[in-house]
Design an enzyme around this catalytic site. Structure first.
Site, mmCIF file in Angstrom:
data_model
loop_
_atom_site.group_PDB
_atom_site.id
_atom_site.type_symbol
_atom_site.label_atom_id
_atom_site.label_comp_id
_atom_site.label_asym_id
_atom_site.label_seq_id
_atom_site.Cartn_x
_atom_site.Cartn_y
_atom_site.Cartn_z
ATOM 1 N N SER A 1 5.426 1.296 8.079
ATOM 2 C CA SER A 1 4.943 0.199 7.233
ATOM 3 C C SER A 1 6.030 -0.226 6.248
ATOM 4 O O SER A 1 6.662 0.606 5.600
ATOM 5 C CB SER A 1 3.701 0.627 6.454
ATOM 6 O OG SER A 1 2.548 0.530 7.244
ATOM 7 N N ASP B 1 -0.646 -7.477 1.123
ATOM 8 C CA ASP B 1 -0.026 -6.163 1.293
ATOM 9 C C ASP B 1 1.502 -6.254 1.264
ATOM 10 O O ASP B 1 2.189 -5.633 2.068
ATOM 11 C CB ASP B 1 -0.486 -5.485 2.590
ATOM 12 C CG ASP B 1 -0.151 -3.991 2.588
ATOM 13 O OD1 ASP B 1 -0.218 -3.372 1.519
ATOM 14 O OD2 ASP B 1 0.201 -3.445 3.660
ATOM 15 N N LEU C 1 -12.623 -22.818 -7.439
ATOM 16 C CA LEU C 1 -13.374 -23.943 -7.989
ATOM 17 C C LEU C 1 -14.696 -23.496 -8.585
ATOM 18 O O LEU C 1 -15.225 -24.143 -9.486
ATOM 19 C CB LEU C 1 -13.634 -24.994 -6.897
ATOM 20 C CG LEU C 1 -12.399 -25.684 -6.317
ATOM 21 C CD1 LEU C 1 -12.817 -26.620 -5.188
ATOM 22 C CD2 LEU C 1 -11.652 -26.452 -7.395
ATOM 23 N N GLY D 1 5.223 5.944 8.579
ATOM 24 C CA GLY D 1 6.400 5.571 7.807
ATOM 25 C C GLY D 1 7.021 4.250 8.219
ATOM 26 O O GLY D 1 8.001 3.803 7.612
ATOM 27 N N HIS E 1 0.807 -1.226 0.000
ATOM 28 C CA HIS E 1 0.000 0.000 0.000
ATOM 29 C C HIS E 1 0.837 1.273 0.000
ATOM 30 O O HIS E 1 0.299 2.357 -0.231
ATOM 31 C CB HIS E 1 -0.970 0.006 1.201
ATOM 32 C CG HIS E 1 -0.340 0.356 2.507
ATOM 33 N ND1 HIS E 1 0.278 -0.571 3.320
ATOM 34 C CD2 HIS E 1 -0.225 1.547 3.161
ATOM 35 C CE1 HIS E 1 0.728 0.023 4.411
ATOM 36 N NE2 HIS E 1 0.435 1.303 4.339
#
Length: 303
Positions: free
Chosen positions: A159, A80, A209, A157, A50
């Site tokens: 992440s 992510d 499926l 900051g 992200h």
């Protein structure tokens, strides 16, 4: 004068942060403030998906102070995670890649979240592991096999940065990119497997499926047919026309009890089991039809 335990702990934590700073990088790939990343190979960066808003001309500041441009090598919004490839044509990086811990983290362990959200240097936050959970659907079309929950403060900051232990080894990658809003950590082994696939193929394949199902109990006679103790399976209540399940001969009323020899007791297990390795391959399904076991071969489709 002997040193007390608190001084020793403090020094050990500072040493671990210094060690982690060698592979924790700054990633400038979005309009807002930068994020963090982990150097996991000499020219590969693992970060949060992200925080990557462009595919090219991404700026990466390494732990050794060198700055490189990078491009997006692969991304998976479902977990992510994103992988960036450094352009090393302008020089050679001397930064040390991370050591990712493959042994499971334990609840109660001391950990630190590390980030490099600015060119001023690394930042750290201290806490403990509160819980380890999973599998869980992410709300972004993916599934996390496991996740780590901590009480560590994840500052802006952080992440894409690592969660480390007292040796400076990486327990996982931190992200606040899921709908829950809180930060979680993707375990290192899960993240590394995804990163290697992204580096090779650019995306994660997820199978399907084409069934609608609900969890039901499997009676003792059915468990005898399966030759294993399995209390629940998935009752097929609907089939998509011309889906892999439809083409494979599955029927409404069948109970799906296994995929490729692995028991399937609830929907999340089916979601996890239909991994990229099975997409496009003829795969055996354990079906209880009228109380009798039938093994049906189906070519798993791609979601």
């Amino acid at each position: 004068m002997s040193r007390n335990i608190f001084t020793e702990l403090s020094d050990a934590m500072a040493d671990a942060v210094e060690q982690a700073g060698k592979f924790t990088v700054l990633v400038e790939a979005r309009r807002r403030f930068p994020a963090s990343g982990i150097l996991f190979a000499k020219d590969m960066i693992l970060t949060a998906d992200h925080v990557v808003e462009r595919d090219e001309d991404i700026k990466v500041l390494l732990g050794d102070g060198m700055e490189f441009t990078a491009r997006l090598a692969g991304r998976d919004p479902g977990t992510d995670l994103a992988v960036l490839k450094l352009d090393l044509s302008a020089g050679t990086a001397s930064a040390t890649p991370a050591e990712l811990v493959k042994t499971p983290a334990r609840v109660g362990e001391f950990v630190m979240a590390i980030g490099r959200p600015s060119k001023n240097g690394i930042e750290a936050s201290f806490g403990t592991i509160n819980a380890i959970g999973g599998p869980v659907r992410t709300g972004r079309g993916g599934m996390l096999e496991r996740y780590i929950q901590t009480n560590v403060v994840s500052y802006p900051g952080f992440s894409g940065g690592p969660l480390i232990n007292g040796e400076g080894q990486v327990f996982g990658i931190n992200t606040s990119g899921f709908h829950s809003g809180g930060a979680i950590t993707i375990p290192a082994d899960v993240a590394l497997n995804t990163a290697e696939t992204l580096a090779k193929y650019g995306k994660i394949k997820r199978g399907y499926l084409g069934i609608r199902s609900q969890t039901v109990n499997i009676p003792a006679e059915g468990q005898q047919q399966l030759n294993r103790k399995q209390e629940t399976g998935l009752l097929i209540v609907g089939l998509e026309a011309d889906s892999p399940a439809d083409r494979g001969g599955l029927m409404v009323g069948d109970i799906l009890a296994g995929v490729a020899g692995a028991a399937i007791e609830h929907h999340d297990e089916l979601f996890t089991r239909l991994s990229g390795d099975l997409v496009g391959k003829l795969t055996s399904l354990d079906i209880l039809r009228g109380g009798k076991l039938q093994v049906v071969d189906v070519v798993v489709g791609e979601r």
